[in-house]
Design an enzyme around this catalytic site. Structure first.
Site, PDB file in Angstrom:
ATOM      1  N   CYS A   1       3.266  12.716  58.310  1.00  0.00           N
ATOM      2  CA  CYS A   1       2.159  12.850  57.378  1.00  0.00           C
ATOM      3  C   CYS A   1       2.579  12.248  56.039  1.00  0.00           C
ATOM      4  O   CYS A   1       3.622  12.606  55.490  1.00  0.00           O
ATOM      5  CB  CYS A   1       1.869  14.342  57.248  1.00  0.00           C
ATOM      6  SG  CYS A   1       1.006  14.857  55.777  1.00  0.00           S
ATOM      7  N   GLU A   2       1.776  11.319  55.491  1.00  0.00           N
ATOM      8  CA  GLU A   2       2.211  10.667  54.255  1.00  0.00           C
ATOM      9  C   GLU A   2       2.021  11.546  53.036  1.00  0.00           C
ATOM     10  O   GLU A   2       2.483  11.219  51.948  1.00  0.00           O
ATOM     11  CB  GLU A   2       1.476   9.343  54.048  1.00  0.00           C
ATOM     12  CG  GLU A   2       0.037   9.467  53.623  1.00  0.00           C
ATOM     13  CD  GLU A   2      -0.602   8.106  53.367  1.00  0.00           C
ATOM     14  OE1 GLU A   2      -0.046   7.080  53.793  1.00  0.00           O
ATOM     15  OE2 GLU A   2      -1.663   8.078  52.736  1.00  0.00           O
ATOM     16  N   HIS A   3       1.356  12.672  53.214  1.00  0.00           N
ATOM     17  CA  HIS A   3       1.111  13.541  52.072  1.00  0.00           C
ATOM     18  C   HIS A   3       2.206  14.575  51.888  1.00  0.00           C
ATOM     19  O   HIS A   3       2.488  14.999  50.771  1.00  0.00           O
ATOM     20  CB  HIS A   3      -0.240  14.236  52.221  1.00  0.00           C
ATOM     21  CG  HIS A   3      -1.379  13.273  52.299  1.00  0.00           C
ATOM     22  ND1 HIS A   3      -2.450  13.417  53.140  1.00  0.00           N
ATOM     23  CD2 HIS A   3      -1.607  12.117  51.629  1.00  0.00           C
ATOM     24  CE1 HIS A   3      -3.288  12.412  52.976  1.00  0.00           C
ATOM     25  NE2 HIS A   3      -2.796  11.604  52.062  1.00  0.00           N
ATOM     26  N   HIS A   4       2.801  15.024  52.983  1.00  0.00           N
ATOM     27  CA  HIS A   4       3.807  16.076  52.898  1.00  0.00           C
ATOM     28  C   HIS A   4       5.147  15.690  53.518  1.00  0.00           C
ATOM     29  O   HIS A   4       6.101  16.469  53.469  1.00  0.00           O
ATOM     30  CB  HIS A   4       3.309  17.357  53.587  1.00  0.00           C
ATOM     31  CG  HIS A   4       2.054  17.913  53.004  1.00  0.00           C
ATOM     32  ND1 HIS A   4       0.808  17.601  53.494  1.00  0.00           N
ATOM     33  CD2 HIS A   4       1.857  18.745  51.948  1.00  0.00           C
ATOM     34  CE1 HIS A   4      -0.098  18.222  52.769  1.00  0.00           C
ATOM     35  NE2 HIS A   4       0.493  18.919  51.829  1.00  0.00           N
TER      36      HIS A   4
ATOM     37  N   GLN B   1      -3.879  10.158  60.004  1.00  0.00           N
ATOM     38  CA  GLN B   1      -4.275   9.968  61.402  1.00  0.00           C
ATOM     39  C   GLN B   1      -5.449   9.003  61.550  1.00  0.00           C
ATOM     40  O   GLN B   1      -5.509   8.226  62.495  1.00  0.00           O
ATOM     41  CB  GLN B   1      -4.597  11.315  62.048  1.00  0.00           C
ATOM     42  CG  GLN B   1      -4.737  11.221  63.566  1.00  0.00           C
ATOM     43  CD  GLN B   1      -4.980  12.558  64.233  1.00  0.00           C
ATOM     44  OE1 GLN B   1      -4.473  13.587  63.804  1.00  0.00           O
ATOM     45  NE2 GLN B   1      -5.779  12.554  65.297  1.00  0.00           N
TER      46      GLN B   1
ATOM     47  N   HIS C   1      -0.852  18.851  63.355  1.00  0.00           N
ATOM     48  CA  HIS C   1      -0.211  18.487  62.096  1.00  0.00           C
ATOM     49  C   HIS C   1       0.638  19.650  61.600  1.00  0.00           C
ATOM     50  O   HIS C   1       0.110  20.721  61.278  1.00  0.00           O
ATOM     51  CB  HIS C   1      -1.286  18.134  61.056  1.00  0.00           C
ATOM     52  CG  HIS C   1      -1.984  16.852  61.362  1.00  0.00           C
ATOM     53  ND1 HIS C   1      -1.941  15.757  60.519  1.00  0.00           N
ATOM     54  CD2 HIS C   1      -2.729  16.467  62.422  1.00  0.00           C
ATOM     55  CE1 HIS C   1      -2.629  14.769  61.052  1.00  0.00           C
ATOM     56  NE2 HIS C   1      -3.115  15.173  62.193  1.00  0.00           N
TER      57      HIS C   1
ATOM     58  N   CYS D   1       1.962  20.035  58.855  1.00  0.00           N
ATOM     59  CA  CYS D   1       1.648  20.419  57.484  1.00  0.00           C
ATOM     60  C   CYS D   1       0.558  21.491  57.457  1.00  0.00           C
ATOM     61  O   CYS D   1       0.423  22.216  56.477  1.00  0.00           O
ATOM     62  CB  CYS D   1       1.206  19.201  56.663  1.00  0.00           C
ATOM     63  SG  CYS D   1      -0.112  18.245  57.404  1.00  0.00           S
TER      64      CYS D   1
END
Lengths: 253, 223
Positions: free
Chosen positions: B113-116, B154, B182, B184
């Protein structure tokens, strides 16, 4: 063991590779159960093995204030990682990622902020019950201390009370304290078992963990369906095969 | 073209794309190697900082080589940045007079996940309607690998896979469905253990013709 934030034990303990080494905010390898005897209450352990049996009173290695203070350096470290991986930390999707990743990692290691005695919340009750109590299928999420990649699975706990029972959710909370750390599955299993022993002094404790290690699934040997199972049996669960059998049968059903 | 735009947004190394010949020339390979080991040591130092800021003892036995292992693991999880479609397709495109649906389903997928920076994983199901050209089946899985081994979202991952197949084969239609869990969402935040995210991209006949789409969905995700 000396942490950057807290010193609990003397430095002479630190380098000792034997049983007095303290690991992961908790003494490791110090639980010595006599092979033939019943489980001893903590006070009966010999003085030279003091640390493990009092570990549930030990201080946290981290506090909520520490979290706030560490956040900027954690975020800066994550920015370095993003750049090192070849991505652009300035693109829209990654702009706040260092902060989110840092907060996420602090959440995944929040077990360092928690102390057993707080979590138990005095939920220990005198009850004249000496039959097995099992709480199974407790979802568990941890981080592999070798690769910093998630481990997840289920924990099954059984204990034989000795006049004292524990609030059931507290068993799950004990799992949370120890799993939300950088862990090795073997150590996690033992820490949970030892914590319950220290809190309740039961006749016996059994803990079984079955987990999937993303470090084996997502990388390295890449075996998708592999599972790792570890168990710790203390007291009468170790000595009496029938008790152990009953526990293992009940967690399978 | 939309596909190129997505590729740039994902931070793909543009100069690799400019090299149209197979493989990197020696000079570029040498300079890339130097940069790679430098980068590895920067990432390693960053992980050492992270471990100590989290309150751990970086000198204890279990953590001694963790920064290096974690750095290498992270590089493995983002190895898709260095791979190009041209390399992995390996000329495995064949002329075949077949115009029926080809499906490869249950392709295990692991991404970050590019956010977390926390994994998400699941399965990808891919179908295409060939237009005189078919591709080696494992190459569909390799295309999934290239795009999933990156910092991803995704939705974008699904679209990139579909666009890559579209560009390589020029088929009559492409369909990609990804269902993933996910971490996250599971391990932190809202902590919903059984939630799964499903995204899909339908191009060409799969988009225009509901019967084709239904056939694909019946054969893949409807159990």
């Amino acid at each position: 063991m000396e942490h950057s934030k807290q010193t609990q034990f003397g430095s002479s303990d630190k380098k000792d590779a034997g049983t007095s080494s303290v690991v992961n905010g908790h003494c490791d390898g110090m639980v010595k159960r006599p092979a033939g005897g019943p489980s001893q209450p903590p006070a009966a352990e010999s003085g030279s093995q003091r640390p493990v049996m009092e570990s549930w009173r030990e201080d946290r290695t981290r506090s909520v204030e520490d979290n706030e203070i560490s956040l900027p350096s954690l975020a800066a470290a994550y920015t370095t990682i993003l750049r090192g991986l070849g991505d652009d930390p300035q693109r829209q999707g990654l702009l706040k990622t260092p902060w989110r990743a840092a907060t996420a990692m602090q959440f995944f290691t929040k077990g360092y902020q928690e102390k057993l005695i707080d979590v138990l919340n005095d939920a220990i009750f005198d009850e004249d019950h000496d039959e097995m109590v099992i709480v199974k299928d407790i979802d568990m999420f941890s981080m592999c201390e070798h690769h910093l990649v998630p481990i997840f699975g289920r924990v099954h706990i059984g204990y034989l009370p000795n006049k004292r029972v524990l609030g059931l959710s507290k068993l799950a909370r004990i799992v949370e304290i120890y799993s939300r750390r950088l862990q090795v599955q073997e150590r996690l299993t033992k820490q949970i078992a030892v914590a319950i022993t220290e809190a309740l002094q039961p006749t016996g404790v059994g803990v079984v963990i079955e987990a999937t290690h993303m470090c084996m699934v997502m990388r390295g040997v890449q075996k998708m369906n592999s599972k790792t199972i570890t168990s710790t049996m203390l007291g009468v669960f170790r000595e009496d095969p029938k008790t152990r059998d009953e526990f293992l049968t009940l967690i399978r059903s | 073209m939309e596909y190129q735009h997505d590729v740039e947004i994902n931070g793909e190394d543009k100069y690799l794309n400019i090299c149209k010949h197979n493989g990197l020339c020696k000079k570029e390979k040498d300079s890339k190697d130097d940069t790679d080991s430098n980068k590895l040591s920067h990432i390693e130092k960053a992980y050492t900082t992270i471990l100590s800021e989290l309150g751990e003892d970086v000198d204890r036995e279990g953590l001694l080589r963790t920064p290096l292992r974690a750095a290498k693991a992270m590089q493995f999880f983002t190895k898709g940045y260095k791979e190009t479609i041209q390399d992995i397709l390996n000329d495995a495109i064949f002329d075949e007079n077949h115009d029926e649906m080809v499906i490869v389903k249950d392709i295990d997928l692991f991404s970050l996940c590019e956010h977390h920076l926390v994994p998400f994983f699941g399965k990808a199901h891919i179908a295409y309607l060939p237009n005189k050209k078919v591709v080696g089946l494992s190459k569909l899985a390799r295309i999934v690998e290239i795009y999933s081994r990156r910092l991803q979202v995704q939705e974008r991952l699904t679209k990139q896979i579909a666009s890559a197949i579209s560009e390589a084969l020029e088929p009559a239609g492409v369909a990609v469905v990804i269902e993933a869990a996910h971490m996250c969402m599971v391990m932190r935040g809202v902590q919903k253990i059984n939630a799964s995210t499903v995204t899909s991209v339908m191009l060409g006949t799969f988009q225009d013709n509901p019967t084709t789409r239904k056939e694909f969905l019946d054969l893949t995700i409807r159990k």
